[in-house]
Design an enzyme around this catalytic site. Structure first.
Site, mmCIF file in Angstrom:
data_model
loop_
_atom_site.group_PDB
_atom_site.id
_atom_site.type_symbol
_atom_site.label_atom_id
_atom_site.label_comp_id
_atom_site.label_asym_id
_atom_site.label_seq_id
_atom_site.Cartn_x
_atom_site.Cartn_y
_atom_site.Cartn_z
ATOM 1 N N ASN A 8 23.987 -55.756 -10.721
ATOM 2 C CA ASN A 8 24.783 -56.533 -9.776
ATOM 3 C C ASN A 8 26.005 -55.702 -9.382
ATOM 4 O O ASN A 8 26.971 -55.614 -10.124
ATOM 5 C CB ASN A 8 25.216 -57.853 -10.449
ATOM 6 C CG ASN A 8 26.086 -58.698 -9.538
ATOM 7 O OD1 ASN A 8 26.210 -58.407 -8.341
ATOM 8 N ND2 ASN A 8 26.696 -59.737 -10.082
ATOM 9 N N TRP A 9 25.918 -55.111 -8.210
ATOM 10 C CA TRP A 9 27.005 -54.212 -7.771
ATOM 11 C C TRP A 9 28.255 -54.961 -7.357
ATOM 12 O O TRP A 9 29.301 -54.358 -7.136
ATOM 13 C CB TRP A 9 26.526 -53.370 -6.588
ATOM 14 C CG TRP A 9 25.586 -52.269 -6.945
ATOM 15 C CD1 TRP A 9 24.955 -52.069 -8.154
ATOM 16 C CD2 TRP A 9 25.173 -51.191 -6.095
ATOM 17 N NE1 TRP A 9 24.181 -50.949 -8.099
ATOM 18 C CE2 TRP A 9 24.287 -50.391 -6.839
ATOM 19 C CE3 TRP A 9 25.445 -50.843 -4.781
ATOM 20 C CZ2 TRP A 9 23.681 -49.250 -6.296
ATOM 21 C CZ3 TRP A 9 24.847 -49.714 -4.245
ATOM 22 C CH2 TRP A 9 23.986 -48.915 -5.005
ATOM 23 N N LYS A 10 28.145 -56.260 -7.152
ATOM 24 C CA LYS A 10 29.272 -57.057 -6.653
ATOM 25 C C LYS A 10 29.805 -56.431 -5.348
ATOM 26 O O LYS A 10 28.993 -55.991 -4.547
ATOM 27 C CB LYS A 10 30.345 -57.196 -7.731
ATOM 28 C CG LYS A 10 29.720 -57.677 -9.051
ATOM 29 C CD LYS A 10 30.695 -58.197 -10.031
ATOM 30 C CE LYS A 10 29.958 -58.682 -11.278
ATOM 31 N NZ LYS A 10 30.799 -59.307 -12.265
ATOM 32 N N HIS A 91 25.850 -67.197 -9.016
ATOM 33 C CA HIS A 91 26.692 -66.364 -9.887
ATOM 34 C C HIS A 91 28.052 -67.061 -10.041
ATOM 35 O O HIS A 91 28.554 -67.684 -9.095
ATOM 36 C CB HIS A 91 26.866 -64.971 -9.272
ATOM 37 C CG HIS A 91 27.528 -64.017 -10.233
ATOM 38 N ND1 HIS A 91 28.877 -64.028 -10.449
ATOM 39 C CD2 HIS A 91 27.008 -63.083 -11.058
ATOM 40 C CE1 HIS A 91 29.180 -63.106 -11.374
ATOM 41 N NE2 HIS A 91 28.053 -62.526 -11.757
ATOM 42 N N GLU A 161 24.848 -66.318 -18.305
ATOM 43 C CA GLU A 161 26.057 -65.503 -18.247
ATOM 44 C C GLU A 161 27.275 -66.343 -18.611
ATOM 45 O O GLU A 161 27.868 -67.000 -17.740
ATOM 46 C CB GLU A 161 26.264 -64.975 -16.825
ATOM 47 C CG GLU A 161 25.177 -64.063 -16.316
ATOM 48 C CD GLU A 161 25.747 -63.090 -15.282
ATOM 49 O OE1 GLU A 161 25.695 -61.899 -15.533
ATOM 50 O OE2 GLU A 161 26.267 -63.563 -14.263
ATOM 51 N N GLY A 167 33.200 -59.381 -17.046
ATOM 52 C CA GLY A 167 34.310 -58.650 -16.422
ATOM 53 C C GLY A 167 35.232 -57.950 -17.396
ATOM 54 O O GLY A 167 35.168 -58.171 -18.616
ATOM 55 N N SER A 209 29.431 -58.220 -19.863
ATOM 56 C CA SER A 209 29.890 -57.052 -20.638
ATOM 57 C C SER A 209 28.766 -56.300 -21.351
ATOM 58 O O SER A 209 28.943 -55.841 -22.485
ATOM 59 C CB SER A 209 30.979 -57.471 -21.638
ATOM 60 O OG SER A 209 32.110 -57.955 -20.955
ATOM 61 N N GLY A 230 26.865 -55.809 -14.580
ATOM 62 C CA GLY A 230 27.850 -55.652 -13.508
ATOM 63 C C GLY A 230 28.468 -54.269 -13.526
ATOM 64 O O GLY A 230 27.875 -53.299 -13.040
HETATM 65 P P1 PGA Z 1 29.892 -57.382 -16.186
HETATM 66 O O1 PGA Z 1 29.397 -58.435 -15.090
HETATM 67 O O2 PGA Z 1 28.674 -56.664 -16.698
HETATM 68 O O3 PGA Z 1 30.810 -56.466 -15.429
HETATM 69 O O4 PGA Z 1 30.607 -58.161 -17.240
HETATM 70 C C1 PGA Z 1 28.218 -59.155 -15.257
HETATM 71 C C2 PGA Z 1 28.017 -60.083 -14.109
HETATM 72 O O5 PGA Z 1 28.979 -60.676 -13.603
HETATM 73 O O6 PGA Z 1 26.897 -60.269 -13.627
#
Ligand code: PGA
Length: 249
Positions: A8-10, A91, A161, A167, A209, A230
């Site tokens: 998930n590149w956001k 999400h 999640e 994050g 994470s 992420g």
């Molecule tokens: P993260 O994000 O791996 O940076 O904690 C995961 C996500 O939000 O899908």
């Protein structure tokens, strides 16, 4: 068993040239992987991986609308025409912007109708000693799947999640045994919503994470079918190392 690893590149990276570079590197790597790798770039970069299967192309969201005067929206048909095979729905970062469980379930049903697999995200904001999170997870899962009928339910993917683990400002990844417990709980609810066989066929991913240190054990001890990653998924070298670390789990 084949794992599903979702990147998930956001809202990253800032330029299409960087996105193209990452995708070039990922393509040669994904061709050799026996797991299913799904890259979910922002809408603006989906064209770079048009109709790709190795890695698969995923979107981070889809509109509730299917066409017409909806400024800024991107519909399911558009995703389909680009060869998108997966779409993340619900999400927590989209829920924080106002998306409801009802929206999530409609989006999941829309995607299934077009043979795009929805990755339905659920997860509690916090855990309490009293265990209130269990009812939060149950309510969220049931409501987010409300429109998903039994005959297509085996095509969904659930991404668990916990928000508090997502994050760089989070508490970090969840304990493996707690992930395992949550997976069993989610499967039990899926089984009551559909049936045991369907529940067992639905992949359950963990996100929050995930990194090189924990990825392998999250799969092995957490009992998940894959990961939603992420931050570490846009650092190509790191992401490849994670994929290598789980190749034999
Ligand atoms: P993260 O994000 O791996 O940076 O904690 C995961 C996500 O939000 O899908």
């Amino acid at each position: 068993m084949k794992k599903i690893i979702v990147a998930n590149w956001k809202m990253n990276p800032e330029s299409s040239s960087v996105a193209q570079k990452i995708i070039r590197e990922m393509k040669s790597f994904a061709r050799r992987s026996k797991n299913d790798i799904v890259i979910c770039p922002p809408f603006s970069y989906l064209y770079i991986l048009e109709k790709s299967k190795k890695p698969f192309l995923g979107a981070q969201d889809v509109s509730l609308q299917t066409g017409g005067a909806f400024t800024g929206e991107v519909g399911i048909q558009m995703l389909k025409s680009l060869g998108v095979s997966y779409v993340i729905v619900g999400h927590s970062e989209r829920r924080a912007l106002g998306e409801t469980d009802g929206d999530v379930s409609k989006k999941a049903a829309l995607a299934l109708k077009e043979k795009i697999r929805p990755i339905v995200c659920i997860g509690e904001k916090e855990r309490t000693v009293k265990g209130d999170h269990w009812s939060v997870i149950e309510r969220m899962l049931r409501a987010s799947l409300f429109e998903v009928k039994k005959n297509v339910a085996s095509k969904i993917i659930v991404a668990y999640e916990p928000i508090w683990a997502i994050g760089d400002k989070s508490k970090g990844a969840m304990e493996y045994s707690d992930i395992h417990e949550s997976v069993l709980f989610i499967r039990k609810i899926l089984s009551s919503l559909y049936d045991q066989k369907i529940a067992n066929s639905i992949p359950i991913l963990y996100g929050g994470s995930v990194d090189l240190v924990n990825a392998r054990d999250i799969i092995k001890e957490g009992g998940v079918t894959g990961l939603l990653i992420g931050r570490q998924s846009i650092k190509v070298d790191q992401f490849k190392k994670i994929l290598n670390s789980i190749s034999s789990v």
